[in-house]
Motif scaffolding. Sequence first.
Motif, mmCIF file in Angstrom:
data_model
loop_
_atom_site.group_PDB
_atom_site.id
_atom_site.type_symbol
_atom_site.label_atom_id
_atom_site.label_comp_id
_atom_site.label_asym_id
_atom_site.label_seq_id
_atom_site.Cartn_x
_atom_site.Cartn_y
_atom_site.Cartn_z
ATOM 1 N N HIS A 60 0.852 -1.190 0.000
ATOM 2 C CA HIS A 60 0.000 0.000 0.000
ATOM 3 C C HIS A 60 0.888 1.240 0.000
ATOM 4 N N TYR A 62 1.035 3.743 1.725
ATOM 5 C CA TYR A 62 1.417 4.311 3.017
ATOM 6 C C TYR A 62 2.646 3.647 3.632
ATOM 7 N N ASP A 77 -3.491 1.816 -4.161
ATOM 8 C CA ASP A 77 -4.562 1.918 -3.167
ATOM 9 C C ASP A 77 -5.246 0.561 -2.990
ATOM 10 N N SER A 78 -6.241 0.529 -2.101
ATOM 11 C CA SER A 78 -6.859 -0.755 -1.746
ATOM 12 C C SER A 78 -7.521 -1.423 -2.955
ATOM 13 N N ASN A 151 -12.170 -1.442 4.349
ATOM 14 C CA ASN A 151 -11.448 -1.436 5.630
ATOM 15 C C ASN A 151 -12.302 -2.130 6.686
ATOM 16 N N SER A 166 -12.649 3.578 -1.174
ATOM 17 C CA SER A 166 -12.752 5.037 -1.217
ATOM 18 C C SER A 166 -12.848 5.537 -2.657
ATOM 19 N N HIS A 216 -7.063 10.033 9.780
ATOM 20 C CA HIS A 216 -7.794 11.051 9.013
ATOM 21 C C HIS A 216 -8.763 11.870 9.858
ATOM 22 N N HIS A 239 -8.732 12.829 1.798
ATOM 23 C CA HIS A 239 -9.257 11.461 1.667
ATOM 24 C C HIS A 239 -10.677 11.451 2.245
ATOM 25 N N GLU A 241 -12.016 9.606 4.271
ATOM 26 C CA GLU A 241 -12.082 9.223 5.686
ATOM 27 C C GLU A 241 -11.968 10.448 6.591
ATOM 28 N N SER A 255 -9.806 8.690 -3.245
ATOM 29 C CA SER A 255 -8.945 7.614 -2.734
ATOM 30 C C SER A 255 -7.484 8.034 -2.876
ATOM 31 N N THR A 256 -6.577 7.290 -2.255
ATOM 32 C CA THR A 256 -5.160 7.661 -2.381
ATOM 33 C C THR A 256 -4.721 7.598 -3.849
#
Length: 347
Positions: A60, A62, A77-78, A151, A166, A216, A239, A241, A255-256
């Motif tokens: 990911h 992050y 991203d996810s 998530n 997201s 977030h 984001h 969140e 989303s990211t």
Amino acid sequence: MIATEDAIEVEAERLLRSMMHVECDPRGRKWNLETCREIAPLTLEINRLKQEKGAVILAHSYVEPEIIYGVADYRGDSYFLSLKARDSQAKMIVFAGVVFMAETAKILSPEAMVVVPDRGSGCSLADSITGEDVRKLKGLYPDATVVCYINSTAEVKAESDVCVTSGNVYHIVSNLPARRILFVPDRLMGQNLRDELKRRGVDKEIITSDGTCMVHDEFTPADIAEARVRFPGLKVVAHPECTPEVARAADFVGSTGAMMKYVKTTGAPYFLMLTECGLVGRLQVETPEKTFIGGCRLCPYMKLNSLEKVRDVLRAPRPDQVVVLDEQIRQRAARCIDRMFELSPAE
Ligand code: 13P
Ligand code: SF4
């Protein structure tokens, strides 16, 4: 096998080419030839072990830059990573992210051995609700369509009708036939969803549970107001969140993956990224000409990943590092994620 001095030098130069622009390093490191030489034996060993074990590393955005640029096969991203997990033919998937992401990979790629570098890499959202809690909520709202944010645990996905990320939440929920939606576990994303549907003229009732992302939910509209005064022409990128107050004050919410795309395609003197700091590190690598302002907020769970742990899990995974799911739960969770793939907008 010990790497030769020459191999280490070539690897250090490769690492430096990727990471020299990273300023937002979670451990405050500066990437130069010397620091890259220090990690080069590890990245060489991991890349060799990957081949030996038939493994693929999904990371990911992050996690730390040396994982993303040193050893990951796919970074993103996810949603992107769940597609990569679904389509993977690898015998082993190492998920450098958090446990719910690795569970999602196992749901989609049950034949593969899916491992996590650190079993403690939870998520304040995924940990906020259990399958039993969702069953109780369904009892209260029997006519609602249950939408879970990705998530969430496999158990929560198994209790839900459709999963979202997201990147596709607004599109998918807008197009569901039901008017009443039970959205779990992110209360703030649920509120942002309510706002966005109203803006689009879509009539839905959104009921939320009470989880939030511990990273977030800390950003405030005051952070934005202050930055706008100090940096004229600033673009604020958030984001979903984040709180609705923050989302409303931002120039872009996504989303990211979408946040990265927005920065890459937008001309502005400064950007304030209201998300986990790892994404700023990625942008410093991929858009070195752009200027990012603001401090760093770290997700403690994402930061549990490290090159050493990735190497160790590849060498010999401990039982706690291997993702194991009950087959009935896996199949029900897979239906919920497959529904997301069916309903997602075309890329
Ligand atoms: P993305 O899917 O947008 O990368 O979000 C994942 C996440 O955990 C954000 O905190
Ligand atoms: Fe979970 Fe927040 Fe960390 Fe993302 S940043 S993994 S939502 S705790």
